[in-house]
Design a protein around this motif. Structure first.
Motif, short mmCIF file in Angstrom:
data_model
loop_
_atom_site.label_atom_id
_atom_site.label_comp_id
_atom_site.label_asym_id
_atom_site.label_seq_id
_atom_site.Cartn_x
_atom_site.Cartn_y
_atom_site.Cartn_z
N LEU A 10 44.03 15.82 19.31
CA LEU A 10 44.39 14.99 18.15
C LEU A 10 45.88 14.68 18.11
O LEU A 10 46.30 13.71 17.50
CB LEU A 10 43.97 15.68 16.85
CG LEU A 10 42.47 15.67 16.53
CD1 LEU A 10 42.19 16.56 15.33
CD2 LEU A 10 41.99 14.26 16.27
N ARG A 13 48.80 10.49 21.64
CA ARG A 13 48.97 9.14 21.12
C ARG A 13 47.60 8.54 20.81
O ARG A 13 46.62 8.80 21.51
CB ARG A 13 49.70 8.27 22.14
CG ARG A 13 51.14 8.73 22.38
CD ARG A 13 51.80 7.88 23.45
NE ARG A 13 53.18 8.30 23.68
CZ ARG A 13 53.98 7.78 24.59
NH1 ARG A 13 53.52 6.80 25.36
NH2 ARG A 13 55.22 8.23 24.72
N PRO A 14 47.50 7.71 19.76
CA PRO A 14 46.19 7.20 19.33
C PRO A 14 45.40 6.54 20.43
O PRO A 14 44.21 6.81 20.61
CB PRO A 14 46.56 6.20 18.21
CG PRO A 14 47.86 6.70 17.68
CD PRO A 14 48.59 7.29 18.84
N PHE A 17 44.18 9.09 22.93
CA PHE A 17 43.11 9.92 22.36
C PHE A 17 41.80 9.15 22.31
O PHE A 17 40.75 9.65 22.71
CB PHE A 17 43.50 10.39 20.96
CG PHE A 17 42.35 10.98 20.18
CD1 PHE A 17 41.85 12.22 20.51
CD2 PHE A 17 41.77 10.28 19.13
CE1 PHE A 17 40.77 12.76 19.80
CE2 PHE A 17 40.71 10.80 18.43
CZ PHE A 17 40.21 12.05 18.76
N LEU A 18 41.85 7.92 21.84
CA LEU A 18 40.63 7.13 21.67
C LEU A 18 39.98 6.79 23.01
O LEU A 18 38.76 6.63 23.08
CB LEU A 18 40.93 5.86 20.89
CG LEU A 18 41.31 6.06 19.41
CD1 LEU A 18 41.72 4.75 18.77
CD2 LEU A 18 40.14 6.68 18.64
N ALA A 170 38.12 5.59 11.65
CA ALA A 170 38.52 6.97 11.37
C ALA A 170 37.51 7.99 11.85
O ALA A 170 37.79 9.19 11.89
CB ALA A 170 38.75 7.15 9.86
N TYR A 173 38.47 10.59 14.64
CA TYR A 173 39.41 11.61 14.18
C TYR A 173 38.71 12.62 13.27
O TYR A 173 38.94 13.83 13.37
CB TYR A 173 40.56 10.95 13.43
CG TYR A 173 41.42 10.08 14.32
CD1 TYR A 173 42.47 10.63 15.05
CD2 TYR A 173 41.16 8.73 14.46
CE1 TYR A 173 43.26 9.84 15.87
CE2 TYR A 173 41.95 7.92 15.29
CZ TYR A 173 42.99 8.49 16.00
OH TYR A 173 43.75 7.71 16.82
#
Length: 406
Positions: A10, A13-14, A17-18, A170, A173
């Motif tokens: 988590l 970096r977004p 992570f995604l 979201a 996450y």
């Protein structure tokens, strides 16, 4: 640095992570938790009721004993599932029975605090945790999907589609955060306590790794001392003998003795260099594993094809272990295999160094035959790695090693 747990993932970096596997691993962890929790609850309830109903006969006591020991199986499966979101394996806290047989196993397990702690964890997991997994999945995924499909029944509910689309990003996450929290709780409840075998085994592994690191550091110090001290001094003496030989009368007894001494000294310097390479090769310290393997295979008596591609310098302990794996394997090829060709392959994938050494020899490699495989296996195990060997008699020998680079 590669993430080892869902919580560490988590912090990435977004975008990274995604696009990683962590959201999917977390989703698999929660979905399997719901399925396993519901199944375990159903089975245990059926067994408990059956045991109570048939308690008047012996079979009821046996069924209730099975329920009491069910935490061992449930916890073992939970430790296996934990690897989805926590890459470090959770150790088994149970000790091996002193004697073979079912009775000894039962006596050992019923006396262990870990057995009853695992039964408590099973009760919590079966009655609460999987329900929470289901609730998180419903909120993170079910609710957005329900909102986005609401106009199917009511065309005037189209604004809820926007709400659903806003909630859906979201979901990775939310799912990963709860999976990390659930995994941390599971590890806390199932982790061996002080004095239990699992914790002692971890301490032994850590101690062994520290000893290997200390030995490697000492080898590097000895190599530096040999290279910068004794070797340089001998080279200087060799130069002085050469200068003295130039001043001596050609063909005289003094010139012959000086030439003989210079030859012996040159041989000693060469042997010292070979010894220095064996202790800790300079190419390994200065340029890394790939360069050291190239130097090693260039000196091999058997022709070696090298295919080593490493994206960066690896940890010192990994490089050292990898080098000596290749060195020992090629030494075995030269001494025992009667091979005419060998191959060395190395890659790093998912922070794991994979080494493969293959030859076309006669096979039959046996650890008990003094080929150095036992020491090699111990060194790999000390680095928390795995070693597998295939060496059928009359066929090629394949040595496969995996070393974690975390």
């Amino acid at each position: 640095m590669r993430s080892r747990t869902a919580w560490q993932a988590l912090a990435q970096r977004p975008l990274r992570f995604l696009t990683s596997a962590w959201p999917w691993r977390a989703l698999a962890y929660l979905v399997s938790g719901v399925a396993f929790g519901a199944t375990a609850l159903t089975v245990l309830l059926v067994l408990a009721v059956a045991g109570l109903v048939s308690l008047i006969v012996v079979v009821g006591a046996v069924i209730l004993l099975a329920v009491a020991l069910s935490g061992i199986l449930v916890s073992r499966i939970e430790r296996w599932r934990l690897r989805l979101v926590d890459l470090d394996p959770a150790p088994d806290p149970h000790r091996r029975p002193e004697r073979p047989g079912v009775r000894s196993w039962l006596e050992t397990r019923l006396r262990e605090p870990a057995t009853w702690r695992e039964l408590g964890f099973t009760a919590v997991s079966s009655t609460a945790l999987w329900w929470m997994d289901l609730l998180v999945l419903g909120f993170a995924l079910g609710l957005p999907v329900l909102l986005m499909t609401s106009p199917v029944d009511d065309p005037g509910a189209w604004p809820w589609v926007v709400v659903g689309l806003c909630l859906l990003p979201a979901a990775p996450y939310t799912v990963t955060a709860w999976a990390g929290a659930r995994a941390a709780l599971t590890r806390l409840l199932l982790e061996p306590r002080d004095g239990e075998p699992g914790r002692q085994l971890n301490e032994i592994r850590a101690s062994r790794a520290r000893l290997v690191d200390a030995f490697d550091a000492e080898r590097r110090r000895i190599e530096r001392d040999l290279h910068d001290g004794a070797q340089q001094r001998l080279v200087s003496i060799n130069v002085m003998l050469g200068m003295a030989l130039l001043d001596a009368e050609p063909g005289s007894p003094v010139a012959e003795r000086l030439a003989l001494a210079q030859g012996e000294l040159s041989s000693a310097v060469h042997e010292l260099r070979e010894l220095s390479r064996g202790v800790h090769p300079k190419a390994l310290a200065d340029h890394g594993l790939a360069a050291a393997v190239d130097n090693l295979t260039a000196r091999s008596a058997v022709p070696v094809t090298v295919d080593v591609e490493l994206p960066h310098r690896l940890p010192v302990a990994v490089e050292s272990t990898g080098y000596f794996v290749v060195a020992e394997a090629l030494a075995n090829v030269t001494k025992h295999s009667r091979a005419t060709a060998a191959e060395v392959y190395a890659r790093v994938r998912a922070d794991v160094l994979t080494l493969t050494i293959r030859d076309n020899g006669v096979g039959g490699a046996d650890a008990a035959a003094g080929t150095g495989l036992v020491g090699l296996a111990d060194r790999v195990a000390a680095a928390d790695g795995r070693l597998r060997i295939s060496s059928p008699v009359g066929g090629a020998t394949l040595l496969h090693v995996e070393l974690p680079c975390r």
